[in-house]
Design a protein around this motif. Structure first.
Motif, short mmCIF file in Angstrom:
data_model
loop_
_atom_site.label_atom_id
_atom_site.label_comp_id
_atom_site.label_asym_id
_atom_site.label_seq_id
_atom_site.Cartn_x
_atom_site.Cartn_y
_atom_site.Cartn_z
N UNK A 296 0.83 -1.20 0.00
CA UNK A 296 0.00 0.00 0.00
C UNK A 296 0.87 1.26 0.00
N UNK A 297 1.88 1.25 -0.82
CA UNK A 297 2.78 2.39 -0.92
C UNK A 297 2.11 3.52 -1.70
N UNK A 298 2.18 4.72 -1.16
CA UNK A 298 1.60 5.90 -1.81
C UNK A 298 2.61 6.46 -2.81
N UNK A 299 2.52 6.01 -4.05
CA UNK A 299 3.49 6.44 -5.05
C UNK A 299 3.32 7.90 -5.43
N UNK A 300 2.10 8.40 -5.38
CA UNK A 300 1.88 9.80 -5.76
C UNK A 300 2.54 10.74 -4.78
N UNK A 301 2.53 10.38 -3.50
CA UNK A 301 3.16 11.24 -2.50
C UNK A 301 4.68 11.20 -2.58
N UNK A 302 5.24 10.12 -3.16
CA UNK A 302 6.69 10.01 -3.27
C UNK A 302 7.25 10.81 -4.44
N UNK A 303 6.41 11.16 -5.40
CA UNK A 303 6.88 11.92 -6.56
C UNK A 303 7.11 13.38 -6.18
N UNK A 304 7.92 14.09 -6.96
CA UNK A 304 8.03 15.56 -6.75
C UNK A 304 6.68 16.22 -6.90
N UNK A 305 6.47 17.26 -6.12
CA UNK A 305 5.14 17.89 -6.08
C UNK A 305 4.71 18.41 -7.44
N UNK A 306 5.64 19.00 -8.20
CA UNK A 306 5.24 19.54 -9.50
C UNK A 306 4.83 18.42 -10.46
N UNK A 307 5.48 17.25 -10.35
CA UNK A 307 5.09 16.12 -11.21
C UNK A 307 3.75 15.56 -10.77
N UNK A 308 3.51 15.49 -9.47
CA UNK A 308 2.20 15.02 -8.98
C UNK A 308 1.08 15.96 -9.42
N UNK A 309 1.34 17.26 -9.36
CA UNK A 309 0.33 18.22 -9.80
C UNK A 309 0.04 18.08 -11.29
N UNK A 310 1.07 17.82 -12.08
CA UNK A 310 0.87 17.66 -13.52
C UNK A 310 0.04 16.41 -13.82
N UNK A 311 0.28 15.33 -13.09
CA UNK A 311 -0.49 14.10 -13.30
C UNK A 311 -1.95 14.31 -12.91
N UNK A 312 -2.16 14.95 -11.77
CA UNK A 312 -3.53 15.16 -11.30
C UNK A 312 -4.30 16.14 -12.17
N UNK A 313 -3.61 16.99 -12.90
CA UNK A 313 -4.30 17.98 -13.73
C UNK A 313 -5.08 17.35 -14.87
N UNK A 314 -4.81 16.09 -15.20
CA UNK A 314 -5.54 15.41 -16.28
C UNK A 314 -6.84 14.78 -15.78
N UNK A 315 -7.08 14.78 -14.48
CA UNK A 315 -8.32 14.23 -13.94
C UNK A 315 -9.45 15.23 -14.07
N UNK A 316 -10.65 14.71 -14.08
CA UNK A 316 -11.83 15.58 -14.09
C UNK A 316 -12.04 16.18 -12.70
#
Length: 673
Positions: A296-316
């Motif tokens: 149950x590793x939180x991979x999104x929290x391990x990424x750099x914040x700017x990369x996490x924000x870019x990934x989440x920006x594609x969600x509705x």
């Protein structure tokens, strides 16, 4: 040809069923012979369990030697040493080995295993692991009131590898001061007293990680059980018939790690399958818990914040709202201004965004806009009544938070829409004010039945700046765009005023009767006028030429006009007609009110969709609005005690004026504020 069998070990060999789901191994009745099948199209080295040892490669023989040595080492390692070595090997392995161990250790978490393990090791803790499935099952069953009791064993909540080690007492013992410091740090991580979520404290006295004084446990030299029947193989050597047994040394774990890094994928899998047979219930329980935490590793929290924000920006936006409920970390990531700025730019906003992170920023603006649009569709609004006129309110105009009204009491009143309070009152007209217009944030204009147009200055030094004469009849309608002010009168003329100098620019003639309605495009290039002669005239402002005349065919006067983009709405009698003013084509006609429509307002919300709202007010005292493209219901607003004289609107509200001497503000923004 029959292979030789060591007579000293034949009696010790017995068939062993491997209890792990998905993997079953029976030792051969011939000592030291493990059968493997060589797979085709496999780049990794596989063991060849042919009885003919001459066909084995040097690599396979070396691997079998290493397994022989590891079998002896596993017998000599203590419980703590096994757990630490297994932890390190899991970290060195890849996803395939992780899946192998995860699948093999799933039966360990079964309650029958827990019960049998407690019987075998009464001094140890064998407690079910708290998972999302177990928590959701408890919540689902206890939600039903018919179930009075829900029997469930107490479980342990492990968040990371440190909690697993602490649970199995693999960490060095800490004193009371260090433990108090850990409690304080944990309370800060869990959000403090104000946080709505609090994780269990693993150092609590009743926690499973707290040592029990009266229990004496020893992990040294574990007894062999049904899972430790792994035989030691012997290999034929060039100089000797038996392999040399290497004694366990402190450096053998480091040597195992080096071997493990050099092994292929199939060799690692073989080692893990055989190693699981050497583990007792305690080590299997440790591996199962360690794998559960790492799965149950939180991979999104391990990424750099700017990369996490870019990934989440594609969600509705809906998916972002759901993701924000996962954890505090995800909520902070999903609430980022960068993500919601993109969402606001992708849609047509009805409110102005506030780009201040402390105030919620773009997300708050998006939420407010979404709530406002929903309220428009469902007809939900907050109504505020403004009272101040001592006679009928005849006209209203709004711009941002400024509201100007004219009444039959010969006054012009200025209101603040934010707090709905009266700012200023202007007197000077001799008769009722039938039309008002906002020239700028500091200047307004009013047209009266006394045939004059007055220009007023707002502020602490508010006064009448100019009185414009020229009309020979009452001024019924006005519109102001850019620096031009157009006024229509009962004398059948339209006058253009240059408000930079408050001078008459041009007089437009052509109507055969009084001019009751008027509007213009956003750039003040085209002017639209409606008259009692039942015609609509389109004027070019630059030269004052009438470019088109639209004969509506109605039986009554054109009482109101509203233009936006390429559409023009006209009200006559109880009907509203939508025109395409560039061609003069009639697009649609609505029967809106039973009595005469006094005012109409057209607002295009999205030209690409397309989507637009048509608002009407009539002598029947009702205000109606609906989608001009035929989607959705007709919403009706009631509250005035008499017929409505004027109506105007912006993206968030409708403002109406009535003969009952009141002004009503119908606010569709967030009702929870």
């Amino acid at each position: 040809m029959t292979s030789e069998v060591d007579p000293h070990t034949t009696s010790e060999i017995q068939a062993v069923e491997f209890p792990v789901v998905g993997f079953s191994h029976k030792s051969s009745n011939k000592y030291g012979r493990w059968k493997h099948k060589e797979q085709c199209n496999n780049e990794s080295d596989n063991l060849n369990f042919d009885e003919n040892l001459g066909n084995k490669t040097a690599v396979n023989v070396e691997f079998e030697k290493q397994l022989d040595e590891l079998a002896i080492w596993f017998e000599n390692w203590s419980h703590d040493e096994r757990c630490k070595i297994l932890e390190h090997l899991i970290l060195l392995g890849n996803y395939s080995q992780f899946q192998l161990l995860w699948t093999s250790t799933q039966p360990v978490l079964h309650r029958d295993f827990m019960y049998n393990s407690r019987e075998r090791y009464p001094d140890e803790f064998f407690t079910p692991l708290s998972t999302e499935i177990s928590r959701s099952t408890r919540q689902r069953l206890t939600r039903n009131r018919t179930i009075q009791r829900y029997h469930r064993a107490k479980s342990v909540y492990l968040r990371n590898e440190q909690d697993v080690k602490s649970h199995f007492r693999l960490l060095p013992k800490i004193n009371a001061e260090e433990r108090q410091g850990d409690d304080d740090e944990e309370s800060e991580d869990s959000g403090g007293l104000d946080s709505p979520f609090r994780l269990p404290n693993l150092h609590h006295r009743r926690s499973l990680t707290t040592p029990i004084d009266h229990v004496k446990s020893s992990y040294e030299n574990p007894k062999a059980n049904w899972m430790t029947a792994m035989q030691v193989r012997r290999h034929l050597q060039a100089d000797e018939g038996r392999v040399k047994v290497i004694d366990s040394t402190p450096n053998n774990a480091t040597l195992l790690y080096r071997w493990f890094n050099n092994w292929s994928g199939s060799q690692r899998a073989t080692f893990f399958r055989l190693a699981l047979m050497k583990l007792d219930a305690r080590q299997l329980y440790f591996v199962a818990n360690f794998l559960s935490v790492r799965s149950h590793r939180d991979m999104l929290a391990l990424l750099p914040s700017n990369l996490s924000h870019y990934i989440l920006s594609f969600l509705t936006p809906t998916d972002l709202s759901n993701c924000s409920k996962v954890s505090t970390t995800w909520r902070k990531l999903c609430y980022n201004n960068f993500i919601w700025k993109r969402k606001c730019l992708e849609t047509r906003m009805g409110v102005r965004p506030v780009c201040t992170p402390l105030l919620g920023g773009w997300r708050s603006s998006y939420k407010e806009d979404k709530v406002m649009k929903r309220n428009w569709r469902e007809g939900k609004c907050h109504v505020t009544e403004l009272a101040g006129h001592v006679g009928s309110v005849l006209s209203v105009a709004i711009r941002d938070d400024l509201l100007v009204s004219g009444g039959k009491d010969n006054t012009v009143r200025v209101w603040n829409l934010d707090n709905c309070k009266l700012i200023q009152t202007f007197t000077g007209h001799q008769k009722g004010v039938w039309s008002v217009a906002i020239v700028s944030p500091h200047m307004i204009a009013s047209g009266s039945y006394d045939r004059t147009v007055k220009v007023w200055r707002l502020g602490s030094h508010g006064a009448c700046l100019r009185t414009l004469f020229g009309h020979q009849g009452p001024v019924w309608t006005m519109v102001c765009k850019k620096h031009f002010l157009a006024s229509g009168s009962h004398d059948r003329t339209v006058k253009l005023w240059d408000m930079r100098h408050c001078l008459l620019h041009r007089t437009l003639k052509g109507h055969g009767s009084a001019v009751f309605a008027m509007d213009a495009d956003d750039n003040m290039q085209m002017l639209f006028t409606g008259s009692a002669d039942r015609s609509i005239r389109i004027w070019r402002v630059s030269d004052g030429q009438c470019v088109r005349v639209i004969w509506t065919g109605e039986k009554s006067s054109i009482m109101s006009l509203s233009c936006q983009q390429n559409l023009l709405a006209s009200a006559s009698g109880g009907r509203v007609t939508i025109w395409e003013h560039s061609t003069g084509t009639r697009m649609r006609t609505y029967k809106a009110h039973k009595k005469r429509i006094e005012n109409v307002k057209l607002r295009i919300t999205d030209s690409a969709a397309p989507s637009g709202v048509l608002i009407t007010a009539g002598k029947d005292g009702k205000i109606k609005y609906w989608n001009i493209y035929g989607r959705g219901k007709v919403n009706q607003l009631q509250g005035h005690g008499c017929h409505v004289n004027a109506v105007t609107a912006d993206a968030t509200r409708i403002v109406s004026a009535s003969y009952d001497e009141t002004i009503r503000v119908w606010d569709f923004s967030d009702l929870t504020r």
